[in-house]
Design a protein around this motif. Structure first.
Motif, PDB file in Angstrom:
ATOM      1  N   SER A 103       0.825  -1.197   0.000  1.00  0.00           N
ATOM      2  CA  SER A 103       0.000   0.000   0.000  1.00  0.00           C
ATOM      3  C   SER A 103       0.863   1.253   0.000  1.00  0.00           C
ATOM      4  O   SER A 103       2.018   1.217  -0.404  1.00  0.00           O
ATOM      5  CB  SER A 103      -0.962  -0.037   1.201  1.00  0.00           C
ATOM      6  N   THR A 104       0.322   2.354   0.457  1.00  0.00           N
ATOM      7  CA  THR A 104       1.015   3.638   0.405  1.00  0.00           C
ATOM      8  C   THR A 104       2.024   3.772   1.552  1.00  0.00           C
ATOM      9  O   THR A 104       1.976   3.014   2.517  1.00  0.00           O
ATOM     10  CB  THR A 104       0.002   4.798   0.504  1.00  0.00           C
ATOM     11  N   ASP A 105       2.872   4.772   1.453  1.00  0.00           N
ATOM     12  CA  ASP A 105       3.867   5.012   2.506  1.00  0.00           C
ATOM     13  C   ASP A 105       3.210   5.329   3.846  1.00  0.00           C
ATOM     14  O   ASP A 105       3.781   5.058   4.896  1.00  0.00           O
ATOM     15  CB  ASP A 105       4.789   6.175   2.117  1.00  0.00           C
ATOM     16  N   ASP A 106       2.036   5.933   3.810  1.00  0.00           N
ATOM     17  CA  ASP A 106       1.333   6.303   5.046  1.00  0.00           C
ATOM     18  C   ASP A 106       0.559   5.146   5.660  1.00  0.00           C
ATOM     19  O   ASP A 106       0.152   5.216   6.826  1.00  0.00           O
ATOM     20  CB  ASP A 106       0.343   7.451   4.776  1.00  0.00           C
ATOM     21  N   SER A 107       0.326   4.104   4.899  1.00  0.00           N
ATOM     22  CA  SER A 107      -0.565   3.030   5.342  1.00  0.00           C
ATOM     23  C   SER A 107      -0.096   2.276   6.583  1.00  0.00           C
ATOM     24  O   SER A 107      -0.910   2.011   7.472  1.00  0.00           O
ATOM     25  CB  SER A 107      -0.805   2.045   4.199  1.00  0.00           C
ATOM     26  N   PRO A 108       1.192   1.901   6.685  1.00  0.00           N
ATOM     27  CA  PRO A 108       1.593   1.157   7.887  1.00  0.00           C
ATOM     28  C   PRO A 108       1.305   1.913   9.180  1.00  0.00           C
ATOM     29  O   PRO A 108       0.765   1.359  10.139  1.00  0.00           O
ATOM     30  CB  PRO A 108       3.102   0.938   7.682  1.00  0.00           C
ATOM     31  N   ARG A 109       1.635   3.212   9.196  1.00  0.00           N
ATOM     32  CA  ARG A 109       1.399   4.014  10.403  1.00  0.00           C
ATOM     33  C   ARG A 109      -0.100   4.152  10.676  1.00  0.00           C
ATOM     34  O   ARG A 109      -0.559   4.055  11.811  1.00  0.00           O
ATOM     35  CB  ARG A 109       2.044   5.384  10.234  1.00  0.00           C
ATOM     36  N   PHE A 110      -0.866   4.389   9.620  1.00  0.00           N
ATOM     37  CA  PHE A 110      -2.314   4.519   9.747  1.00  0.00           C
ATOM     38  C   PHE A 110      -2.927   3.243  10.332  1.00  0.00           C
ATOM     39  O   PHE A 110      -3.701   3.286  11.287  1.00  0.00           O
ATOM     40  CB  PHE A 110      -2.926   4.821   8.372  1.00  0.00           C
ATOM     41  N   LEU A 111      -2.562   2.087   9.753  1.00  0.00           N
ATOM     42  CA  LEU A 111      -3.115   0.816  10.233  1.00  0.00           C
ATOM     43  C   LEU A 111      -2.664   0.513  11.655  1.00  0.00           C
ATOM     44  O   LEU A 111      -3.453   0.041  12.473  1.00  0.00           O
ATOM     45  CB  LEU A 111      -2.718  -0.328   9.296  1.00  0.00           C
ATOM     46  N   ASN A 112      -1.394   0.774  11.947  1.00  0.00           N
ATOM     47  CA  ASN A 112      -0.902   0.541  13.295  1.00  0.00           C
ATOM     48  C   ASN A 112      -1.715   1.350  14.311  1.00  0.00           C
ATOM     49  O   ASN A 112      -2.087   0.845  15.368  1.00  0.00           O
ATOM     50  CB  ASN A 112       0.584   0.904  13.384  1.00  0.00           C
ATOM     51  N   GLY A 113      -2.016   2.598  13.966  1.00  0.00           N
ATOM     52  CA  GLY A 113      -2.780   3.461  14.867  1.00  0.00           C
ATOM     53  C   GLY A 113      -4.203   2.977  15.080  1.00  0.00           C
ATOM     54  O   GLY A 113      -4.658   2.810  16.221  1.00  0.00           O
TER      55      GLY A 113
END
Length: 144
Positions: A123-133
């Motif tokens: 996915s996008t570069d922002d996705s890991p942080r978003f999902l983790n949150g």
């Protein structure tokens, strides 16, 4: 519910990836996930891999609890509506939330880290942080 501990971590990751493929296709075509799964299972090579049982349980579990899962996503995705989320992220979240709520043998941190790892790959570069949150908030509040 779900597979027992006999399924290894790499096999579960493959199972999650396949479940993501099925849920993504169902989402994009606006078709029931279980119908898409049936077609998917017909298309893949025989003999079926061992992890396919876990893939099936994930897809069926997400489909069975979709309203509750999406309600949680909508409640905890700060600033995002479920329709605005990238399709990959939405379906990775669905898989992880299913594991958080309904698959006892998967520890919460594992469900979250696996979703984050797949997001890094797909996915996008922002996705890991978003999902983790979002998954961290759901694990903390919704699964107690």
């Amino acid at each position: 519910m779900g597979e027992g501990p006999k399924v290894s971590m790499p096999a579960r990751r493959k199972a999650r990836k396949r479940a993501l493929d099925v849920l993504y296709e169902a989402d994009m075509r606006d078709q029931p996930p279980v119908e898409v799964l049936a077609g998917y299972l017909q298309r893949i090579e025989r003999p079926l891999p061992d992890h396919i049982d876990y893939t099936t349980s994930l897809v069926e579990g997400v489909a069975a609890h979709l309203d509750r899962i999406d309600e949680l996503i909508a409640s905890y995705a700060e600033g995002w509506t479920i329709d605005r989320m990238p399709v990959v992220d939405r379906n990775l979240a669905r898989i992880a939330i299913h594991e958080l709520l309904y698959v006892d043998e998967i520890d919460d941190p594992v469900a979250i880290s696996e979703a984050v790892e797949l997001a890094k790959q797909m996915s996008t570069d922002d996705s890991p942080r978003f999902l983790n949150g979002i998954l961290g908030r759901i694990a903390e509040f919704a699964t107690r």
